[in-house]
Design a protein around this motif. Structure first.
Motif, PDB file in Angstrom:
ATOM      1  N   GLU A  89       0.813  -1.211   0.000  1.00  0.00           N
ATOM      2  CA  GLU A  89       0.000   0.000   0.000  1.00  0.00           C
ATOM      3  C   GLU A  89       0.851   1.267   0.000  1.00  0.00           C
ATOM      4  OE1 GLU A  89      -3.876   1.801   2.260  1.00  0.00           O
ATOM      5  OE2 GLU A  89      -2.473   0.684   3.505  1.00  0.00           O
ATOM      6  N   THR A  90       0.458   2.194  -0.836  1.00  0.00           N
ATOM      7  CA  THR A  90       0.992   3.558  -0.773  1.00  0.00           C
ATOM      8  C   THR A  90      -0.155   4.476  -0.402  1.00  0.00           C
ATOM      9  OG1 THR A  90       2.754   3.138  -2.362  1.00  0.00           O
ATOM     10  CG2 THR A  90       2.054   5.417  -2.104  1.00  0.00           C
ATOM     11  N   MET A  91       0.143   5.436   0.462  1.00  0.00           N
ATOM     12  CA  MET A  91      -0.887   6.351   0.940  1.00  0.00           C
ATOM     13  C   MET A  91      -0.549   7.788   0.580  1.00  0.00           C
ATOM     14  SD  MET A  91      -1.509   4.620   4.671  1.00  0.00           S
ATOM     15  CE  MET A  91       0.248   4.413   4.884  1.00  0.00           C
ATOM     16  N   VAL A  92      -1.538   8.628   0.714  1.00  0.00           N
ATOM     17  CA  VAL A  92      -1.330  10.061   0.536  1.00  0.00           C
ATOM     18  C   VAL A  92      -0.791  10.607   1.851  1.00  0.00           C
ATOM     19  CG1 VAL A  92      -2.383  12.243  -0.110  1.00  0.00           C
ATOM     20  CG2 VAL A  92      -3.260  10.099  -1.062  1.00  0.00           C
ATOM     21  N   LEU A  93       0.311  11.330   1.769  1.00  0.00           N
ATOM     22  CA  LEU A  93       0.998  11.846   2.949  1.00  0.00           C
ATOM     23  C   LEU A  93       0.780  13.354   3.066  1.00  0.00           C
ATOM     24  CD1 LEU A  93       3.133  12.028   5.216  1.00  0.00           C
ATOM     25  CD2 LEU A  93       4.886  11.952   3.437  1.00  0.00           C
ATOM     26  N   PHE A  94       0.291  13.769   4.222  1.00  0.00           N
ATOM     27  CA  PHE A  94       0.142  15.181   4.521  1.00  0.00           C
ATOM     28  C   PHE A  94       1.098  15.554   5.653  1.00  0.00           C
ATOM     29  CE2 PHE A  94      -3.930  14.115   2.583  1.00  0.00           C
ATOM     30  CZ  PHE A  94      -4.081  15.160   1.677  1.00  0.00           C
ATOM     31  N   THR A  95       1.855  16.629   5.443  1.00  0.00           N
ATOM     32  CA  THR A  95       2.808  17.110   6.435  1.00  0.00           C
ATOM     33  C   THR A  95       2.490  18.556   6.792  1.00  0.00           C
ATOM     34  OG1 THR A  95       4.514  15.678   5.485  1.00  0.00           O
ATOM     35  CG2 THR A  95       5.247  17.406   6.976  1.00  0.00           C
ATOM     36  N   PRO A  96       2.370  18.882   8.084  1.00  0.00           N
ATOM     37  CA  PRO A  96       2.096  20.264   8.482  1.00  0.00           C
ATOM     38  C   PRO A  96       3.186  21.209   7.995  1.00  0.00           C
ATOM     39  CG  PRO A  96       1.821  18.765  10.341  1.00  0.00           C
ATOM     40  CD  PRO A  96       2.461  17.975   9.245  1.00  0.00           C
ATOM     41  N   GLU A  97       2.783  22.385   7.554  1.00  0.00           N
ATOM     42  CA  GLU A  97       3.748  23.360   7.056  1.00  0.00           C
ATOM     43  C   GLU A  97       3.960  24.521   8.023  1.00  0.00           C
ATOM     44  OE1 GLU A  97       2.570  24.560   3.116  1.00  0.00           O
ATOM     45  OE2 GLU A  97       3.861  23.026   2.228  1.00  0.00           O
ATOM     46  N   SER A  98       2.887  25.082   8.547  1.00  0.00           N
ATOM     47  CA  SER A  98       3.022  26.287   9.366  1.00  0.00           C
ATOM     48  C   SER A  98       3.515  25.997  10.778  1.00  0.00           C
ATOM     49  CB  SER A  98       1.688  27.038   9.425  1.00  0.00           C
ATOM     50  OG  SER A  98       0.644  26.173   9.835  1.00  0.00           O
ATOM     51  N   SER A  99       3.413  24.731  11.209  1.00  0.00           N
ATOM     52  CA  SER A  99       3.914  24.313  12.518  1.00  0.00           C
ATOM     53  C   SER A  99       4.177  22.819  12.443  1.00  0.00           C
ATOM     54  CB  SER A  99       2.877  24.596  13.613  1.00  0.00           C
ATOM     55  OG  SER A  99       3.228  23.914  14.810  1.00  0.00           O
ATOM     56  N   PRO A 100       5.193  22.327  13.169  1.00  0.00           N
ATOM     57  CA  PRO A 100       5.417  20.875  13.160  1.00  0.00           C
ATOM     58  C   PRO A 100       4.234  20.094  13.724  1.00  0.00           C
ATOM     59  CG  PRO A 100       7.319  22.039  14.051  1.00  0.00           C
ATOM     60  CD  PRO A 100       6.217  23.044  13.946  1.00  0.00           C
ATOM     61  N   LEU A 101       3.452  20.717  14.608  1.00  0.00           N
ATOM     62  CA  LEU A 101       2.337  20.035  15.244  1.00  0.00           C
ATOM     63  C   LEU A 101       1.054  20.238  14.449  1.00  0.00           C
ATOM     64  CD1 LEU A 101       2.974  20.956  18.988  1.00  0.00           C
ATOM     65  CD2 LEU A 101       3.781  18.970  17.720  1.00  0.00           C
TER      66      LEU A 101
ATOM     67  N   GLY B 144      -5.811   5.369   1.007  1.00  0.00           N
ATOM     68  CA  GLY B 144      -5.439   5.611   2.402  1.00  0.00           C
ATOM     69  C   GLY B 144      -4.675   6.906   2.588  1.00  0.00           C
ATOM     70  N   LEU B 145      -4.732   7.441   3.798  1.00  0.00           N
ATOM     71  CA  LEU B 145      -4.064   8.697   4.146  1.00  0.00           C
ATOM     72  C   LEU B 145      -3.183   8.504   5.370  1.00  0.00           C
ATOM     73  CD1 LEU B 145      -7.160  11.115   4.166  1.00  0.00           C
ATOM     74  CD2 LEU B 145      -5.785  10.465   2.181  1.00  0.00           C
ATOM     75  N   TYR B 146      -2.135   9.329   5.473  1.00  0.00           N
ATOM     76  CA  TYR B 146      -1.438   9.436   6.747  1.00  0.00           C
ATOM     77  C   TYR B 146      -0.812  10.812   6.893  1.00  0.00           C
ATOM     78  CZ  TYR B 146       3.267   8.314   4.745  1.00  0.00           C
ATOM     79  OH  TYR B 146       4.447   8.292   4.043  1.00  0.00           O
ATOM     80  N   PHE B 147      -0.624  11.193   8.146  1.00  0.00           N
ATOM     81  CA  PHE B 147      -0.069  12.493   8.486  1.00  0.00           C
ATOM     82  C   PHE B 147       1.244  12.279   9.229  1.00  0.00           C
ATOM     83  CE2 PHE B 147      -4.485  13.172   7.783  1.00  0.00           C
ATOM     84  CZ  PHE B 147      -4.633  14.483   7.349  1.00  0.00           C
ATOM     85  N   LYS B 148       2.241  13.093   8.914  1.00  0.00           N
ATOM     86  CA  LYS B 148       3.554  12.945   9.535  1.00  0.00           C
ATOM     87  C   LYS B 148       3.996  14.269  10.143  1.00  0.00           C
ATOM     88  CE  LYS B 148       7.262  12.431   6.925  1.00  0.00           C
ATOM     89  NZ  LYS B 148       8.284  11.792   6.068  1.00  0.00           N
ATOM     90  N   GLU B 149       4.244  14.238  11.452  1.00  0.00           N
ATOM     91  CA  GLU B 149       4.785  15.395  12.151  1.00  0.00           C
ATOM     92  C   GLU B 149       6.271  15.158  12.398  1.00  0.00           C
ATOM     93  OE1 GLU B 149       1.038  16.644  15.061  1.00  0.00           O
ATOM     94  OE2 GLU B 149       2.659  15.396  15.826  1.00  0.00           O
ATOM     95  N   VAL B 150       7.124  15.955  11.769  1.00  0.00           N
ATOM     96  CA  VAL B 150       8.560  15.867  12.040  1.00  0.00           C
ATOM     97  C   VAL B 150       8.883  16.945  13.072  1.00  0.00           C
ATOM     98  CG1 VAL B 150      10.885  15.852  11.064  1.00  0.00           C
ATOM     99  CG2 VAL B 150       8.960  15.058   9.683  1.00  0.00           C
ATOM    100  N   ARG B 151       8.728  16.591  14.351  1.00  0.00           N
ATOM    101  CA  ARG B 151       8.995  17.559  15.422  1.00  0.00           C
ATOM    102  C   ARG B 151      10.482  17.858  15.493  1.00  0.00           C
ATOM    103  NH1 ARG B 151       4.614  15.767  20.134  1.00  0.00           N
ATOM    104  NH2 ARG B 151       2.835  15.589  18.698  1.00  0.00           N
ATOM    105  N   HIS B 152      11.284  16.815  15.389  1.00  0.00           N
ATOM    106  CA  HIS B 152      12.717  16.917  15.128  1.00  0.00           C
ATOM    107  C   HIS B 152      13.159  15.530  14.690  1.00  0.00           C
ATOM    108  CE1 HIS B 152      13.490  15.035  19.044  1.00  0.00           C
ATOM    109  NE2 HIS B 152      12.699  15.950  19.590  1.00  0.00           N
ATOM    110  N   ALA B 153      14.424  15.392  14.297  1.00  0.00           N
ATOM    111  CA  ALA B 153      14.871  14.153  13.662  1.00  0.00           C
ATOM    112  C   ALA B 153      14.638  12.916  14.521  1.00  0.00           C
ATOM    113  CB  ALA B 153      16.352  14.261  13.301  1.00  0.00           C
ATOM    114  N   ASN B 154      14.672  13.087  15.850  1.00  0.00           N
ATOM    115  CA  ASN B 154      14.488  11.944  16.735  1.00  0.00           C
ATOM    116  C   ASN B 154      13.067  11.829  17.274  1.00  0.00           C
ATOM    117  OD1 ASN B 154      17.229  11.091  16.589  1.00  0.00           O
ATOM    118  ND2 ASN B 154      17.794  12.696  18.039  1.00  0.00           N
ATOM    119  N   ASN B 155      12.169  12.628  16.743  1.00  0.00           N
ATOM    120  CA  ASN B 155      10.777  12.586  17.196  1.00  0.00           C
ATOM    121  C   ASN B 155       9.852  12.820  16.010  1.00  0.00           C
ATOM    122  OD1 ASN B 155       8.336  12.647  18.525  1.00  0.00           O
ATOM    123  ND2 ASN B 155       8.847  14.383  19.843  1.00  0.00           N
ATOM    124  N   VAL B 156       9.562  11.747  15.314  1.00  0.00           N
ATOM    125  CA  VAL B 156       8.659  11.798  14.161  1.00  0.00           C
ATOM    126  C   VAL B 156       7.380  11.067  14.532  1.00  0.00           C
ATOM    127  CG1 VAL B 156       8.321  11.212  11.737  1.00  0.00           C
ATOM    128  CG2 VAL B 156      10.595  11.860  12.554  1.00  0.00           C
TER     129      VAL B 156
END
Length: 317
Positions: free
Chosen positions: A8-20, A87-99
């Motif tokens: 499965e490949t999903m559509v990925l949404f990543t926050p732009e204006s804030s990591p959260l 399918g969808l998923y959201f990814k928050e890259v808060r920092h490299a060690n906290n995704v």
């Protein structure tokens, strides 16, 4: 066809204006999935790859197919569902060690994959069948589909490459362990991490894990040990292949898929095992230096430049 992969490949949404996500009003839209990441990584290295999957007959599914096709991957075996969505998923890259990753994939089109979606002749033409432990976790019919694909590959002399890619949220630990061990026992090449080996065998020592995976019947085990690199194990030898240092990790997601693409590419090129694993280490390292699941996957020229630069840095130290 060099490689066929299923998943499965999903559509990925990543926050732009804030990591959260809670604070973000805008998101970037991309695509991501372990198997298609590997497929894209291999096509960028000049190999012919086919991807088997199912997407929703919706705008996001159509966009995904167009994009992956544009990366040079054969999507002729991807079907569309008029009932189930992409399918969808959201990814928050808060920092490299906290995704932080949040999936919305239950009831997705890919979870409805069945053995009827497999073309035996298509799989039989490949040199390698690449599978992960994610797909059989999506549903019982996905599990049956993967097992059927494995049977087709074995009947036609296609080498099976298995990346356990453990996702505990998708199924019970008991079922996960049972299926991962079952698939590993049917695989020719296994690409686990130490944490996955620990989950499957209750063992953390890399050398012991290599032996345990070989005892299942694999001819080659390549065990990832983080920044240290990766061991490869055969019946005759085990060797630690050092990793490449990365000054700043931007996004670690997709590094394992890059590693798999690099190793498989090296095997397709007939490289000695040490060089094939070294290519895997290089691709995995480069994947962490760019935001996104596959955006940092390199071409051959980029790998050569990266490895040459790393060698020059070692000499100058």
């Amino acid at each position: 066809m060099d490689v066929v992969t299923i998943g499965e490949t999903m559509v990925l949404f990543t926050p732009e204006s804030s990591p959260l996500m809670r604070y973000s009003a805008t998101y970037s839209r991309k695509f991501g999935g372990a198997e298609s990441n590997v497929a894209i990584g291999l096509t960028r290295l000049g190999h012919e790859v086919g991807w088997i999957s199912k997407v929703g007959n919706d705008e996001l599914g159509k966009g995904m197919l167009s994009f992956i096709r544009g990366e040079g991957v054969d999507v002729s075996q991807v079907t569309k569902s008029d009932i189930a969505p992409t399918g969808l998923y959201f990814k928050e890259v808060r920092h490299a060690n906290n995704v932080q990753v949040q999936y919305y994939r239950k009831g997705s089109a890919a979870s409805t994959l069945s053995v009827d979606d497999l073309d035996s002749a298509y799989i039989a033409r490949a040199k390698y069948l690449h599978i992960t432990g994610i797909t059989p976790a999506l549903s019982e019919n996905c599990y049956e589909t993967i097992m059927k694909a494995i049977a087709i590959a074995k009947e036609n002399g296609v080498k099976i490459v298995f990346d356990p890619n453990l996702r505990k949220k998708l199924w019970s630990e008991e079922r996960a362990r049972e299926v991962l061990l079952e698939i590993a026992a049917k695989s020719d090449i296994i690409l686990p991490g130490v944490s996955e080996g620990d989950f499957m065998f209750g063992e953390k020592d890399p050398l012991k894990l290599g032996e345990l995976f070989l005892e299942l019947g694999a001819e080659l085990v390549v065990l990832k040990v983080g920044a240290k690199g990766a061991y490869y194990f055969t019946e005759k030898e085990h060797v630690l292949v050092p990793g490449f240092p990365v000054e700043q990790v931007i996004d670690p997601v997709g590094a394992g898929d890059g590693f798999a693409a690099g190793v498989i590419s090296g095997l397709l090129d007939g490289l000695p095992l040490l060089e094939a694993v070294e290519r895997g280490n290089a691709v995995g390292a480069m994947a962490t230096m760019v935001p996104g699941d596959f955006e940092g996957l390199p071409t051959r020229e980029e790998i050569a430049s990266f490895t040459n630069s790393s060698e020059e840095e070692d000499i100058n130290r």
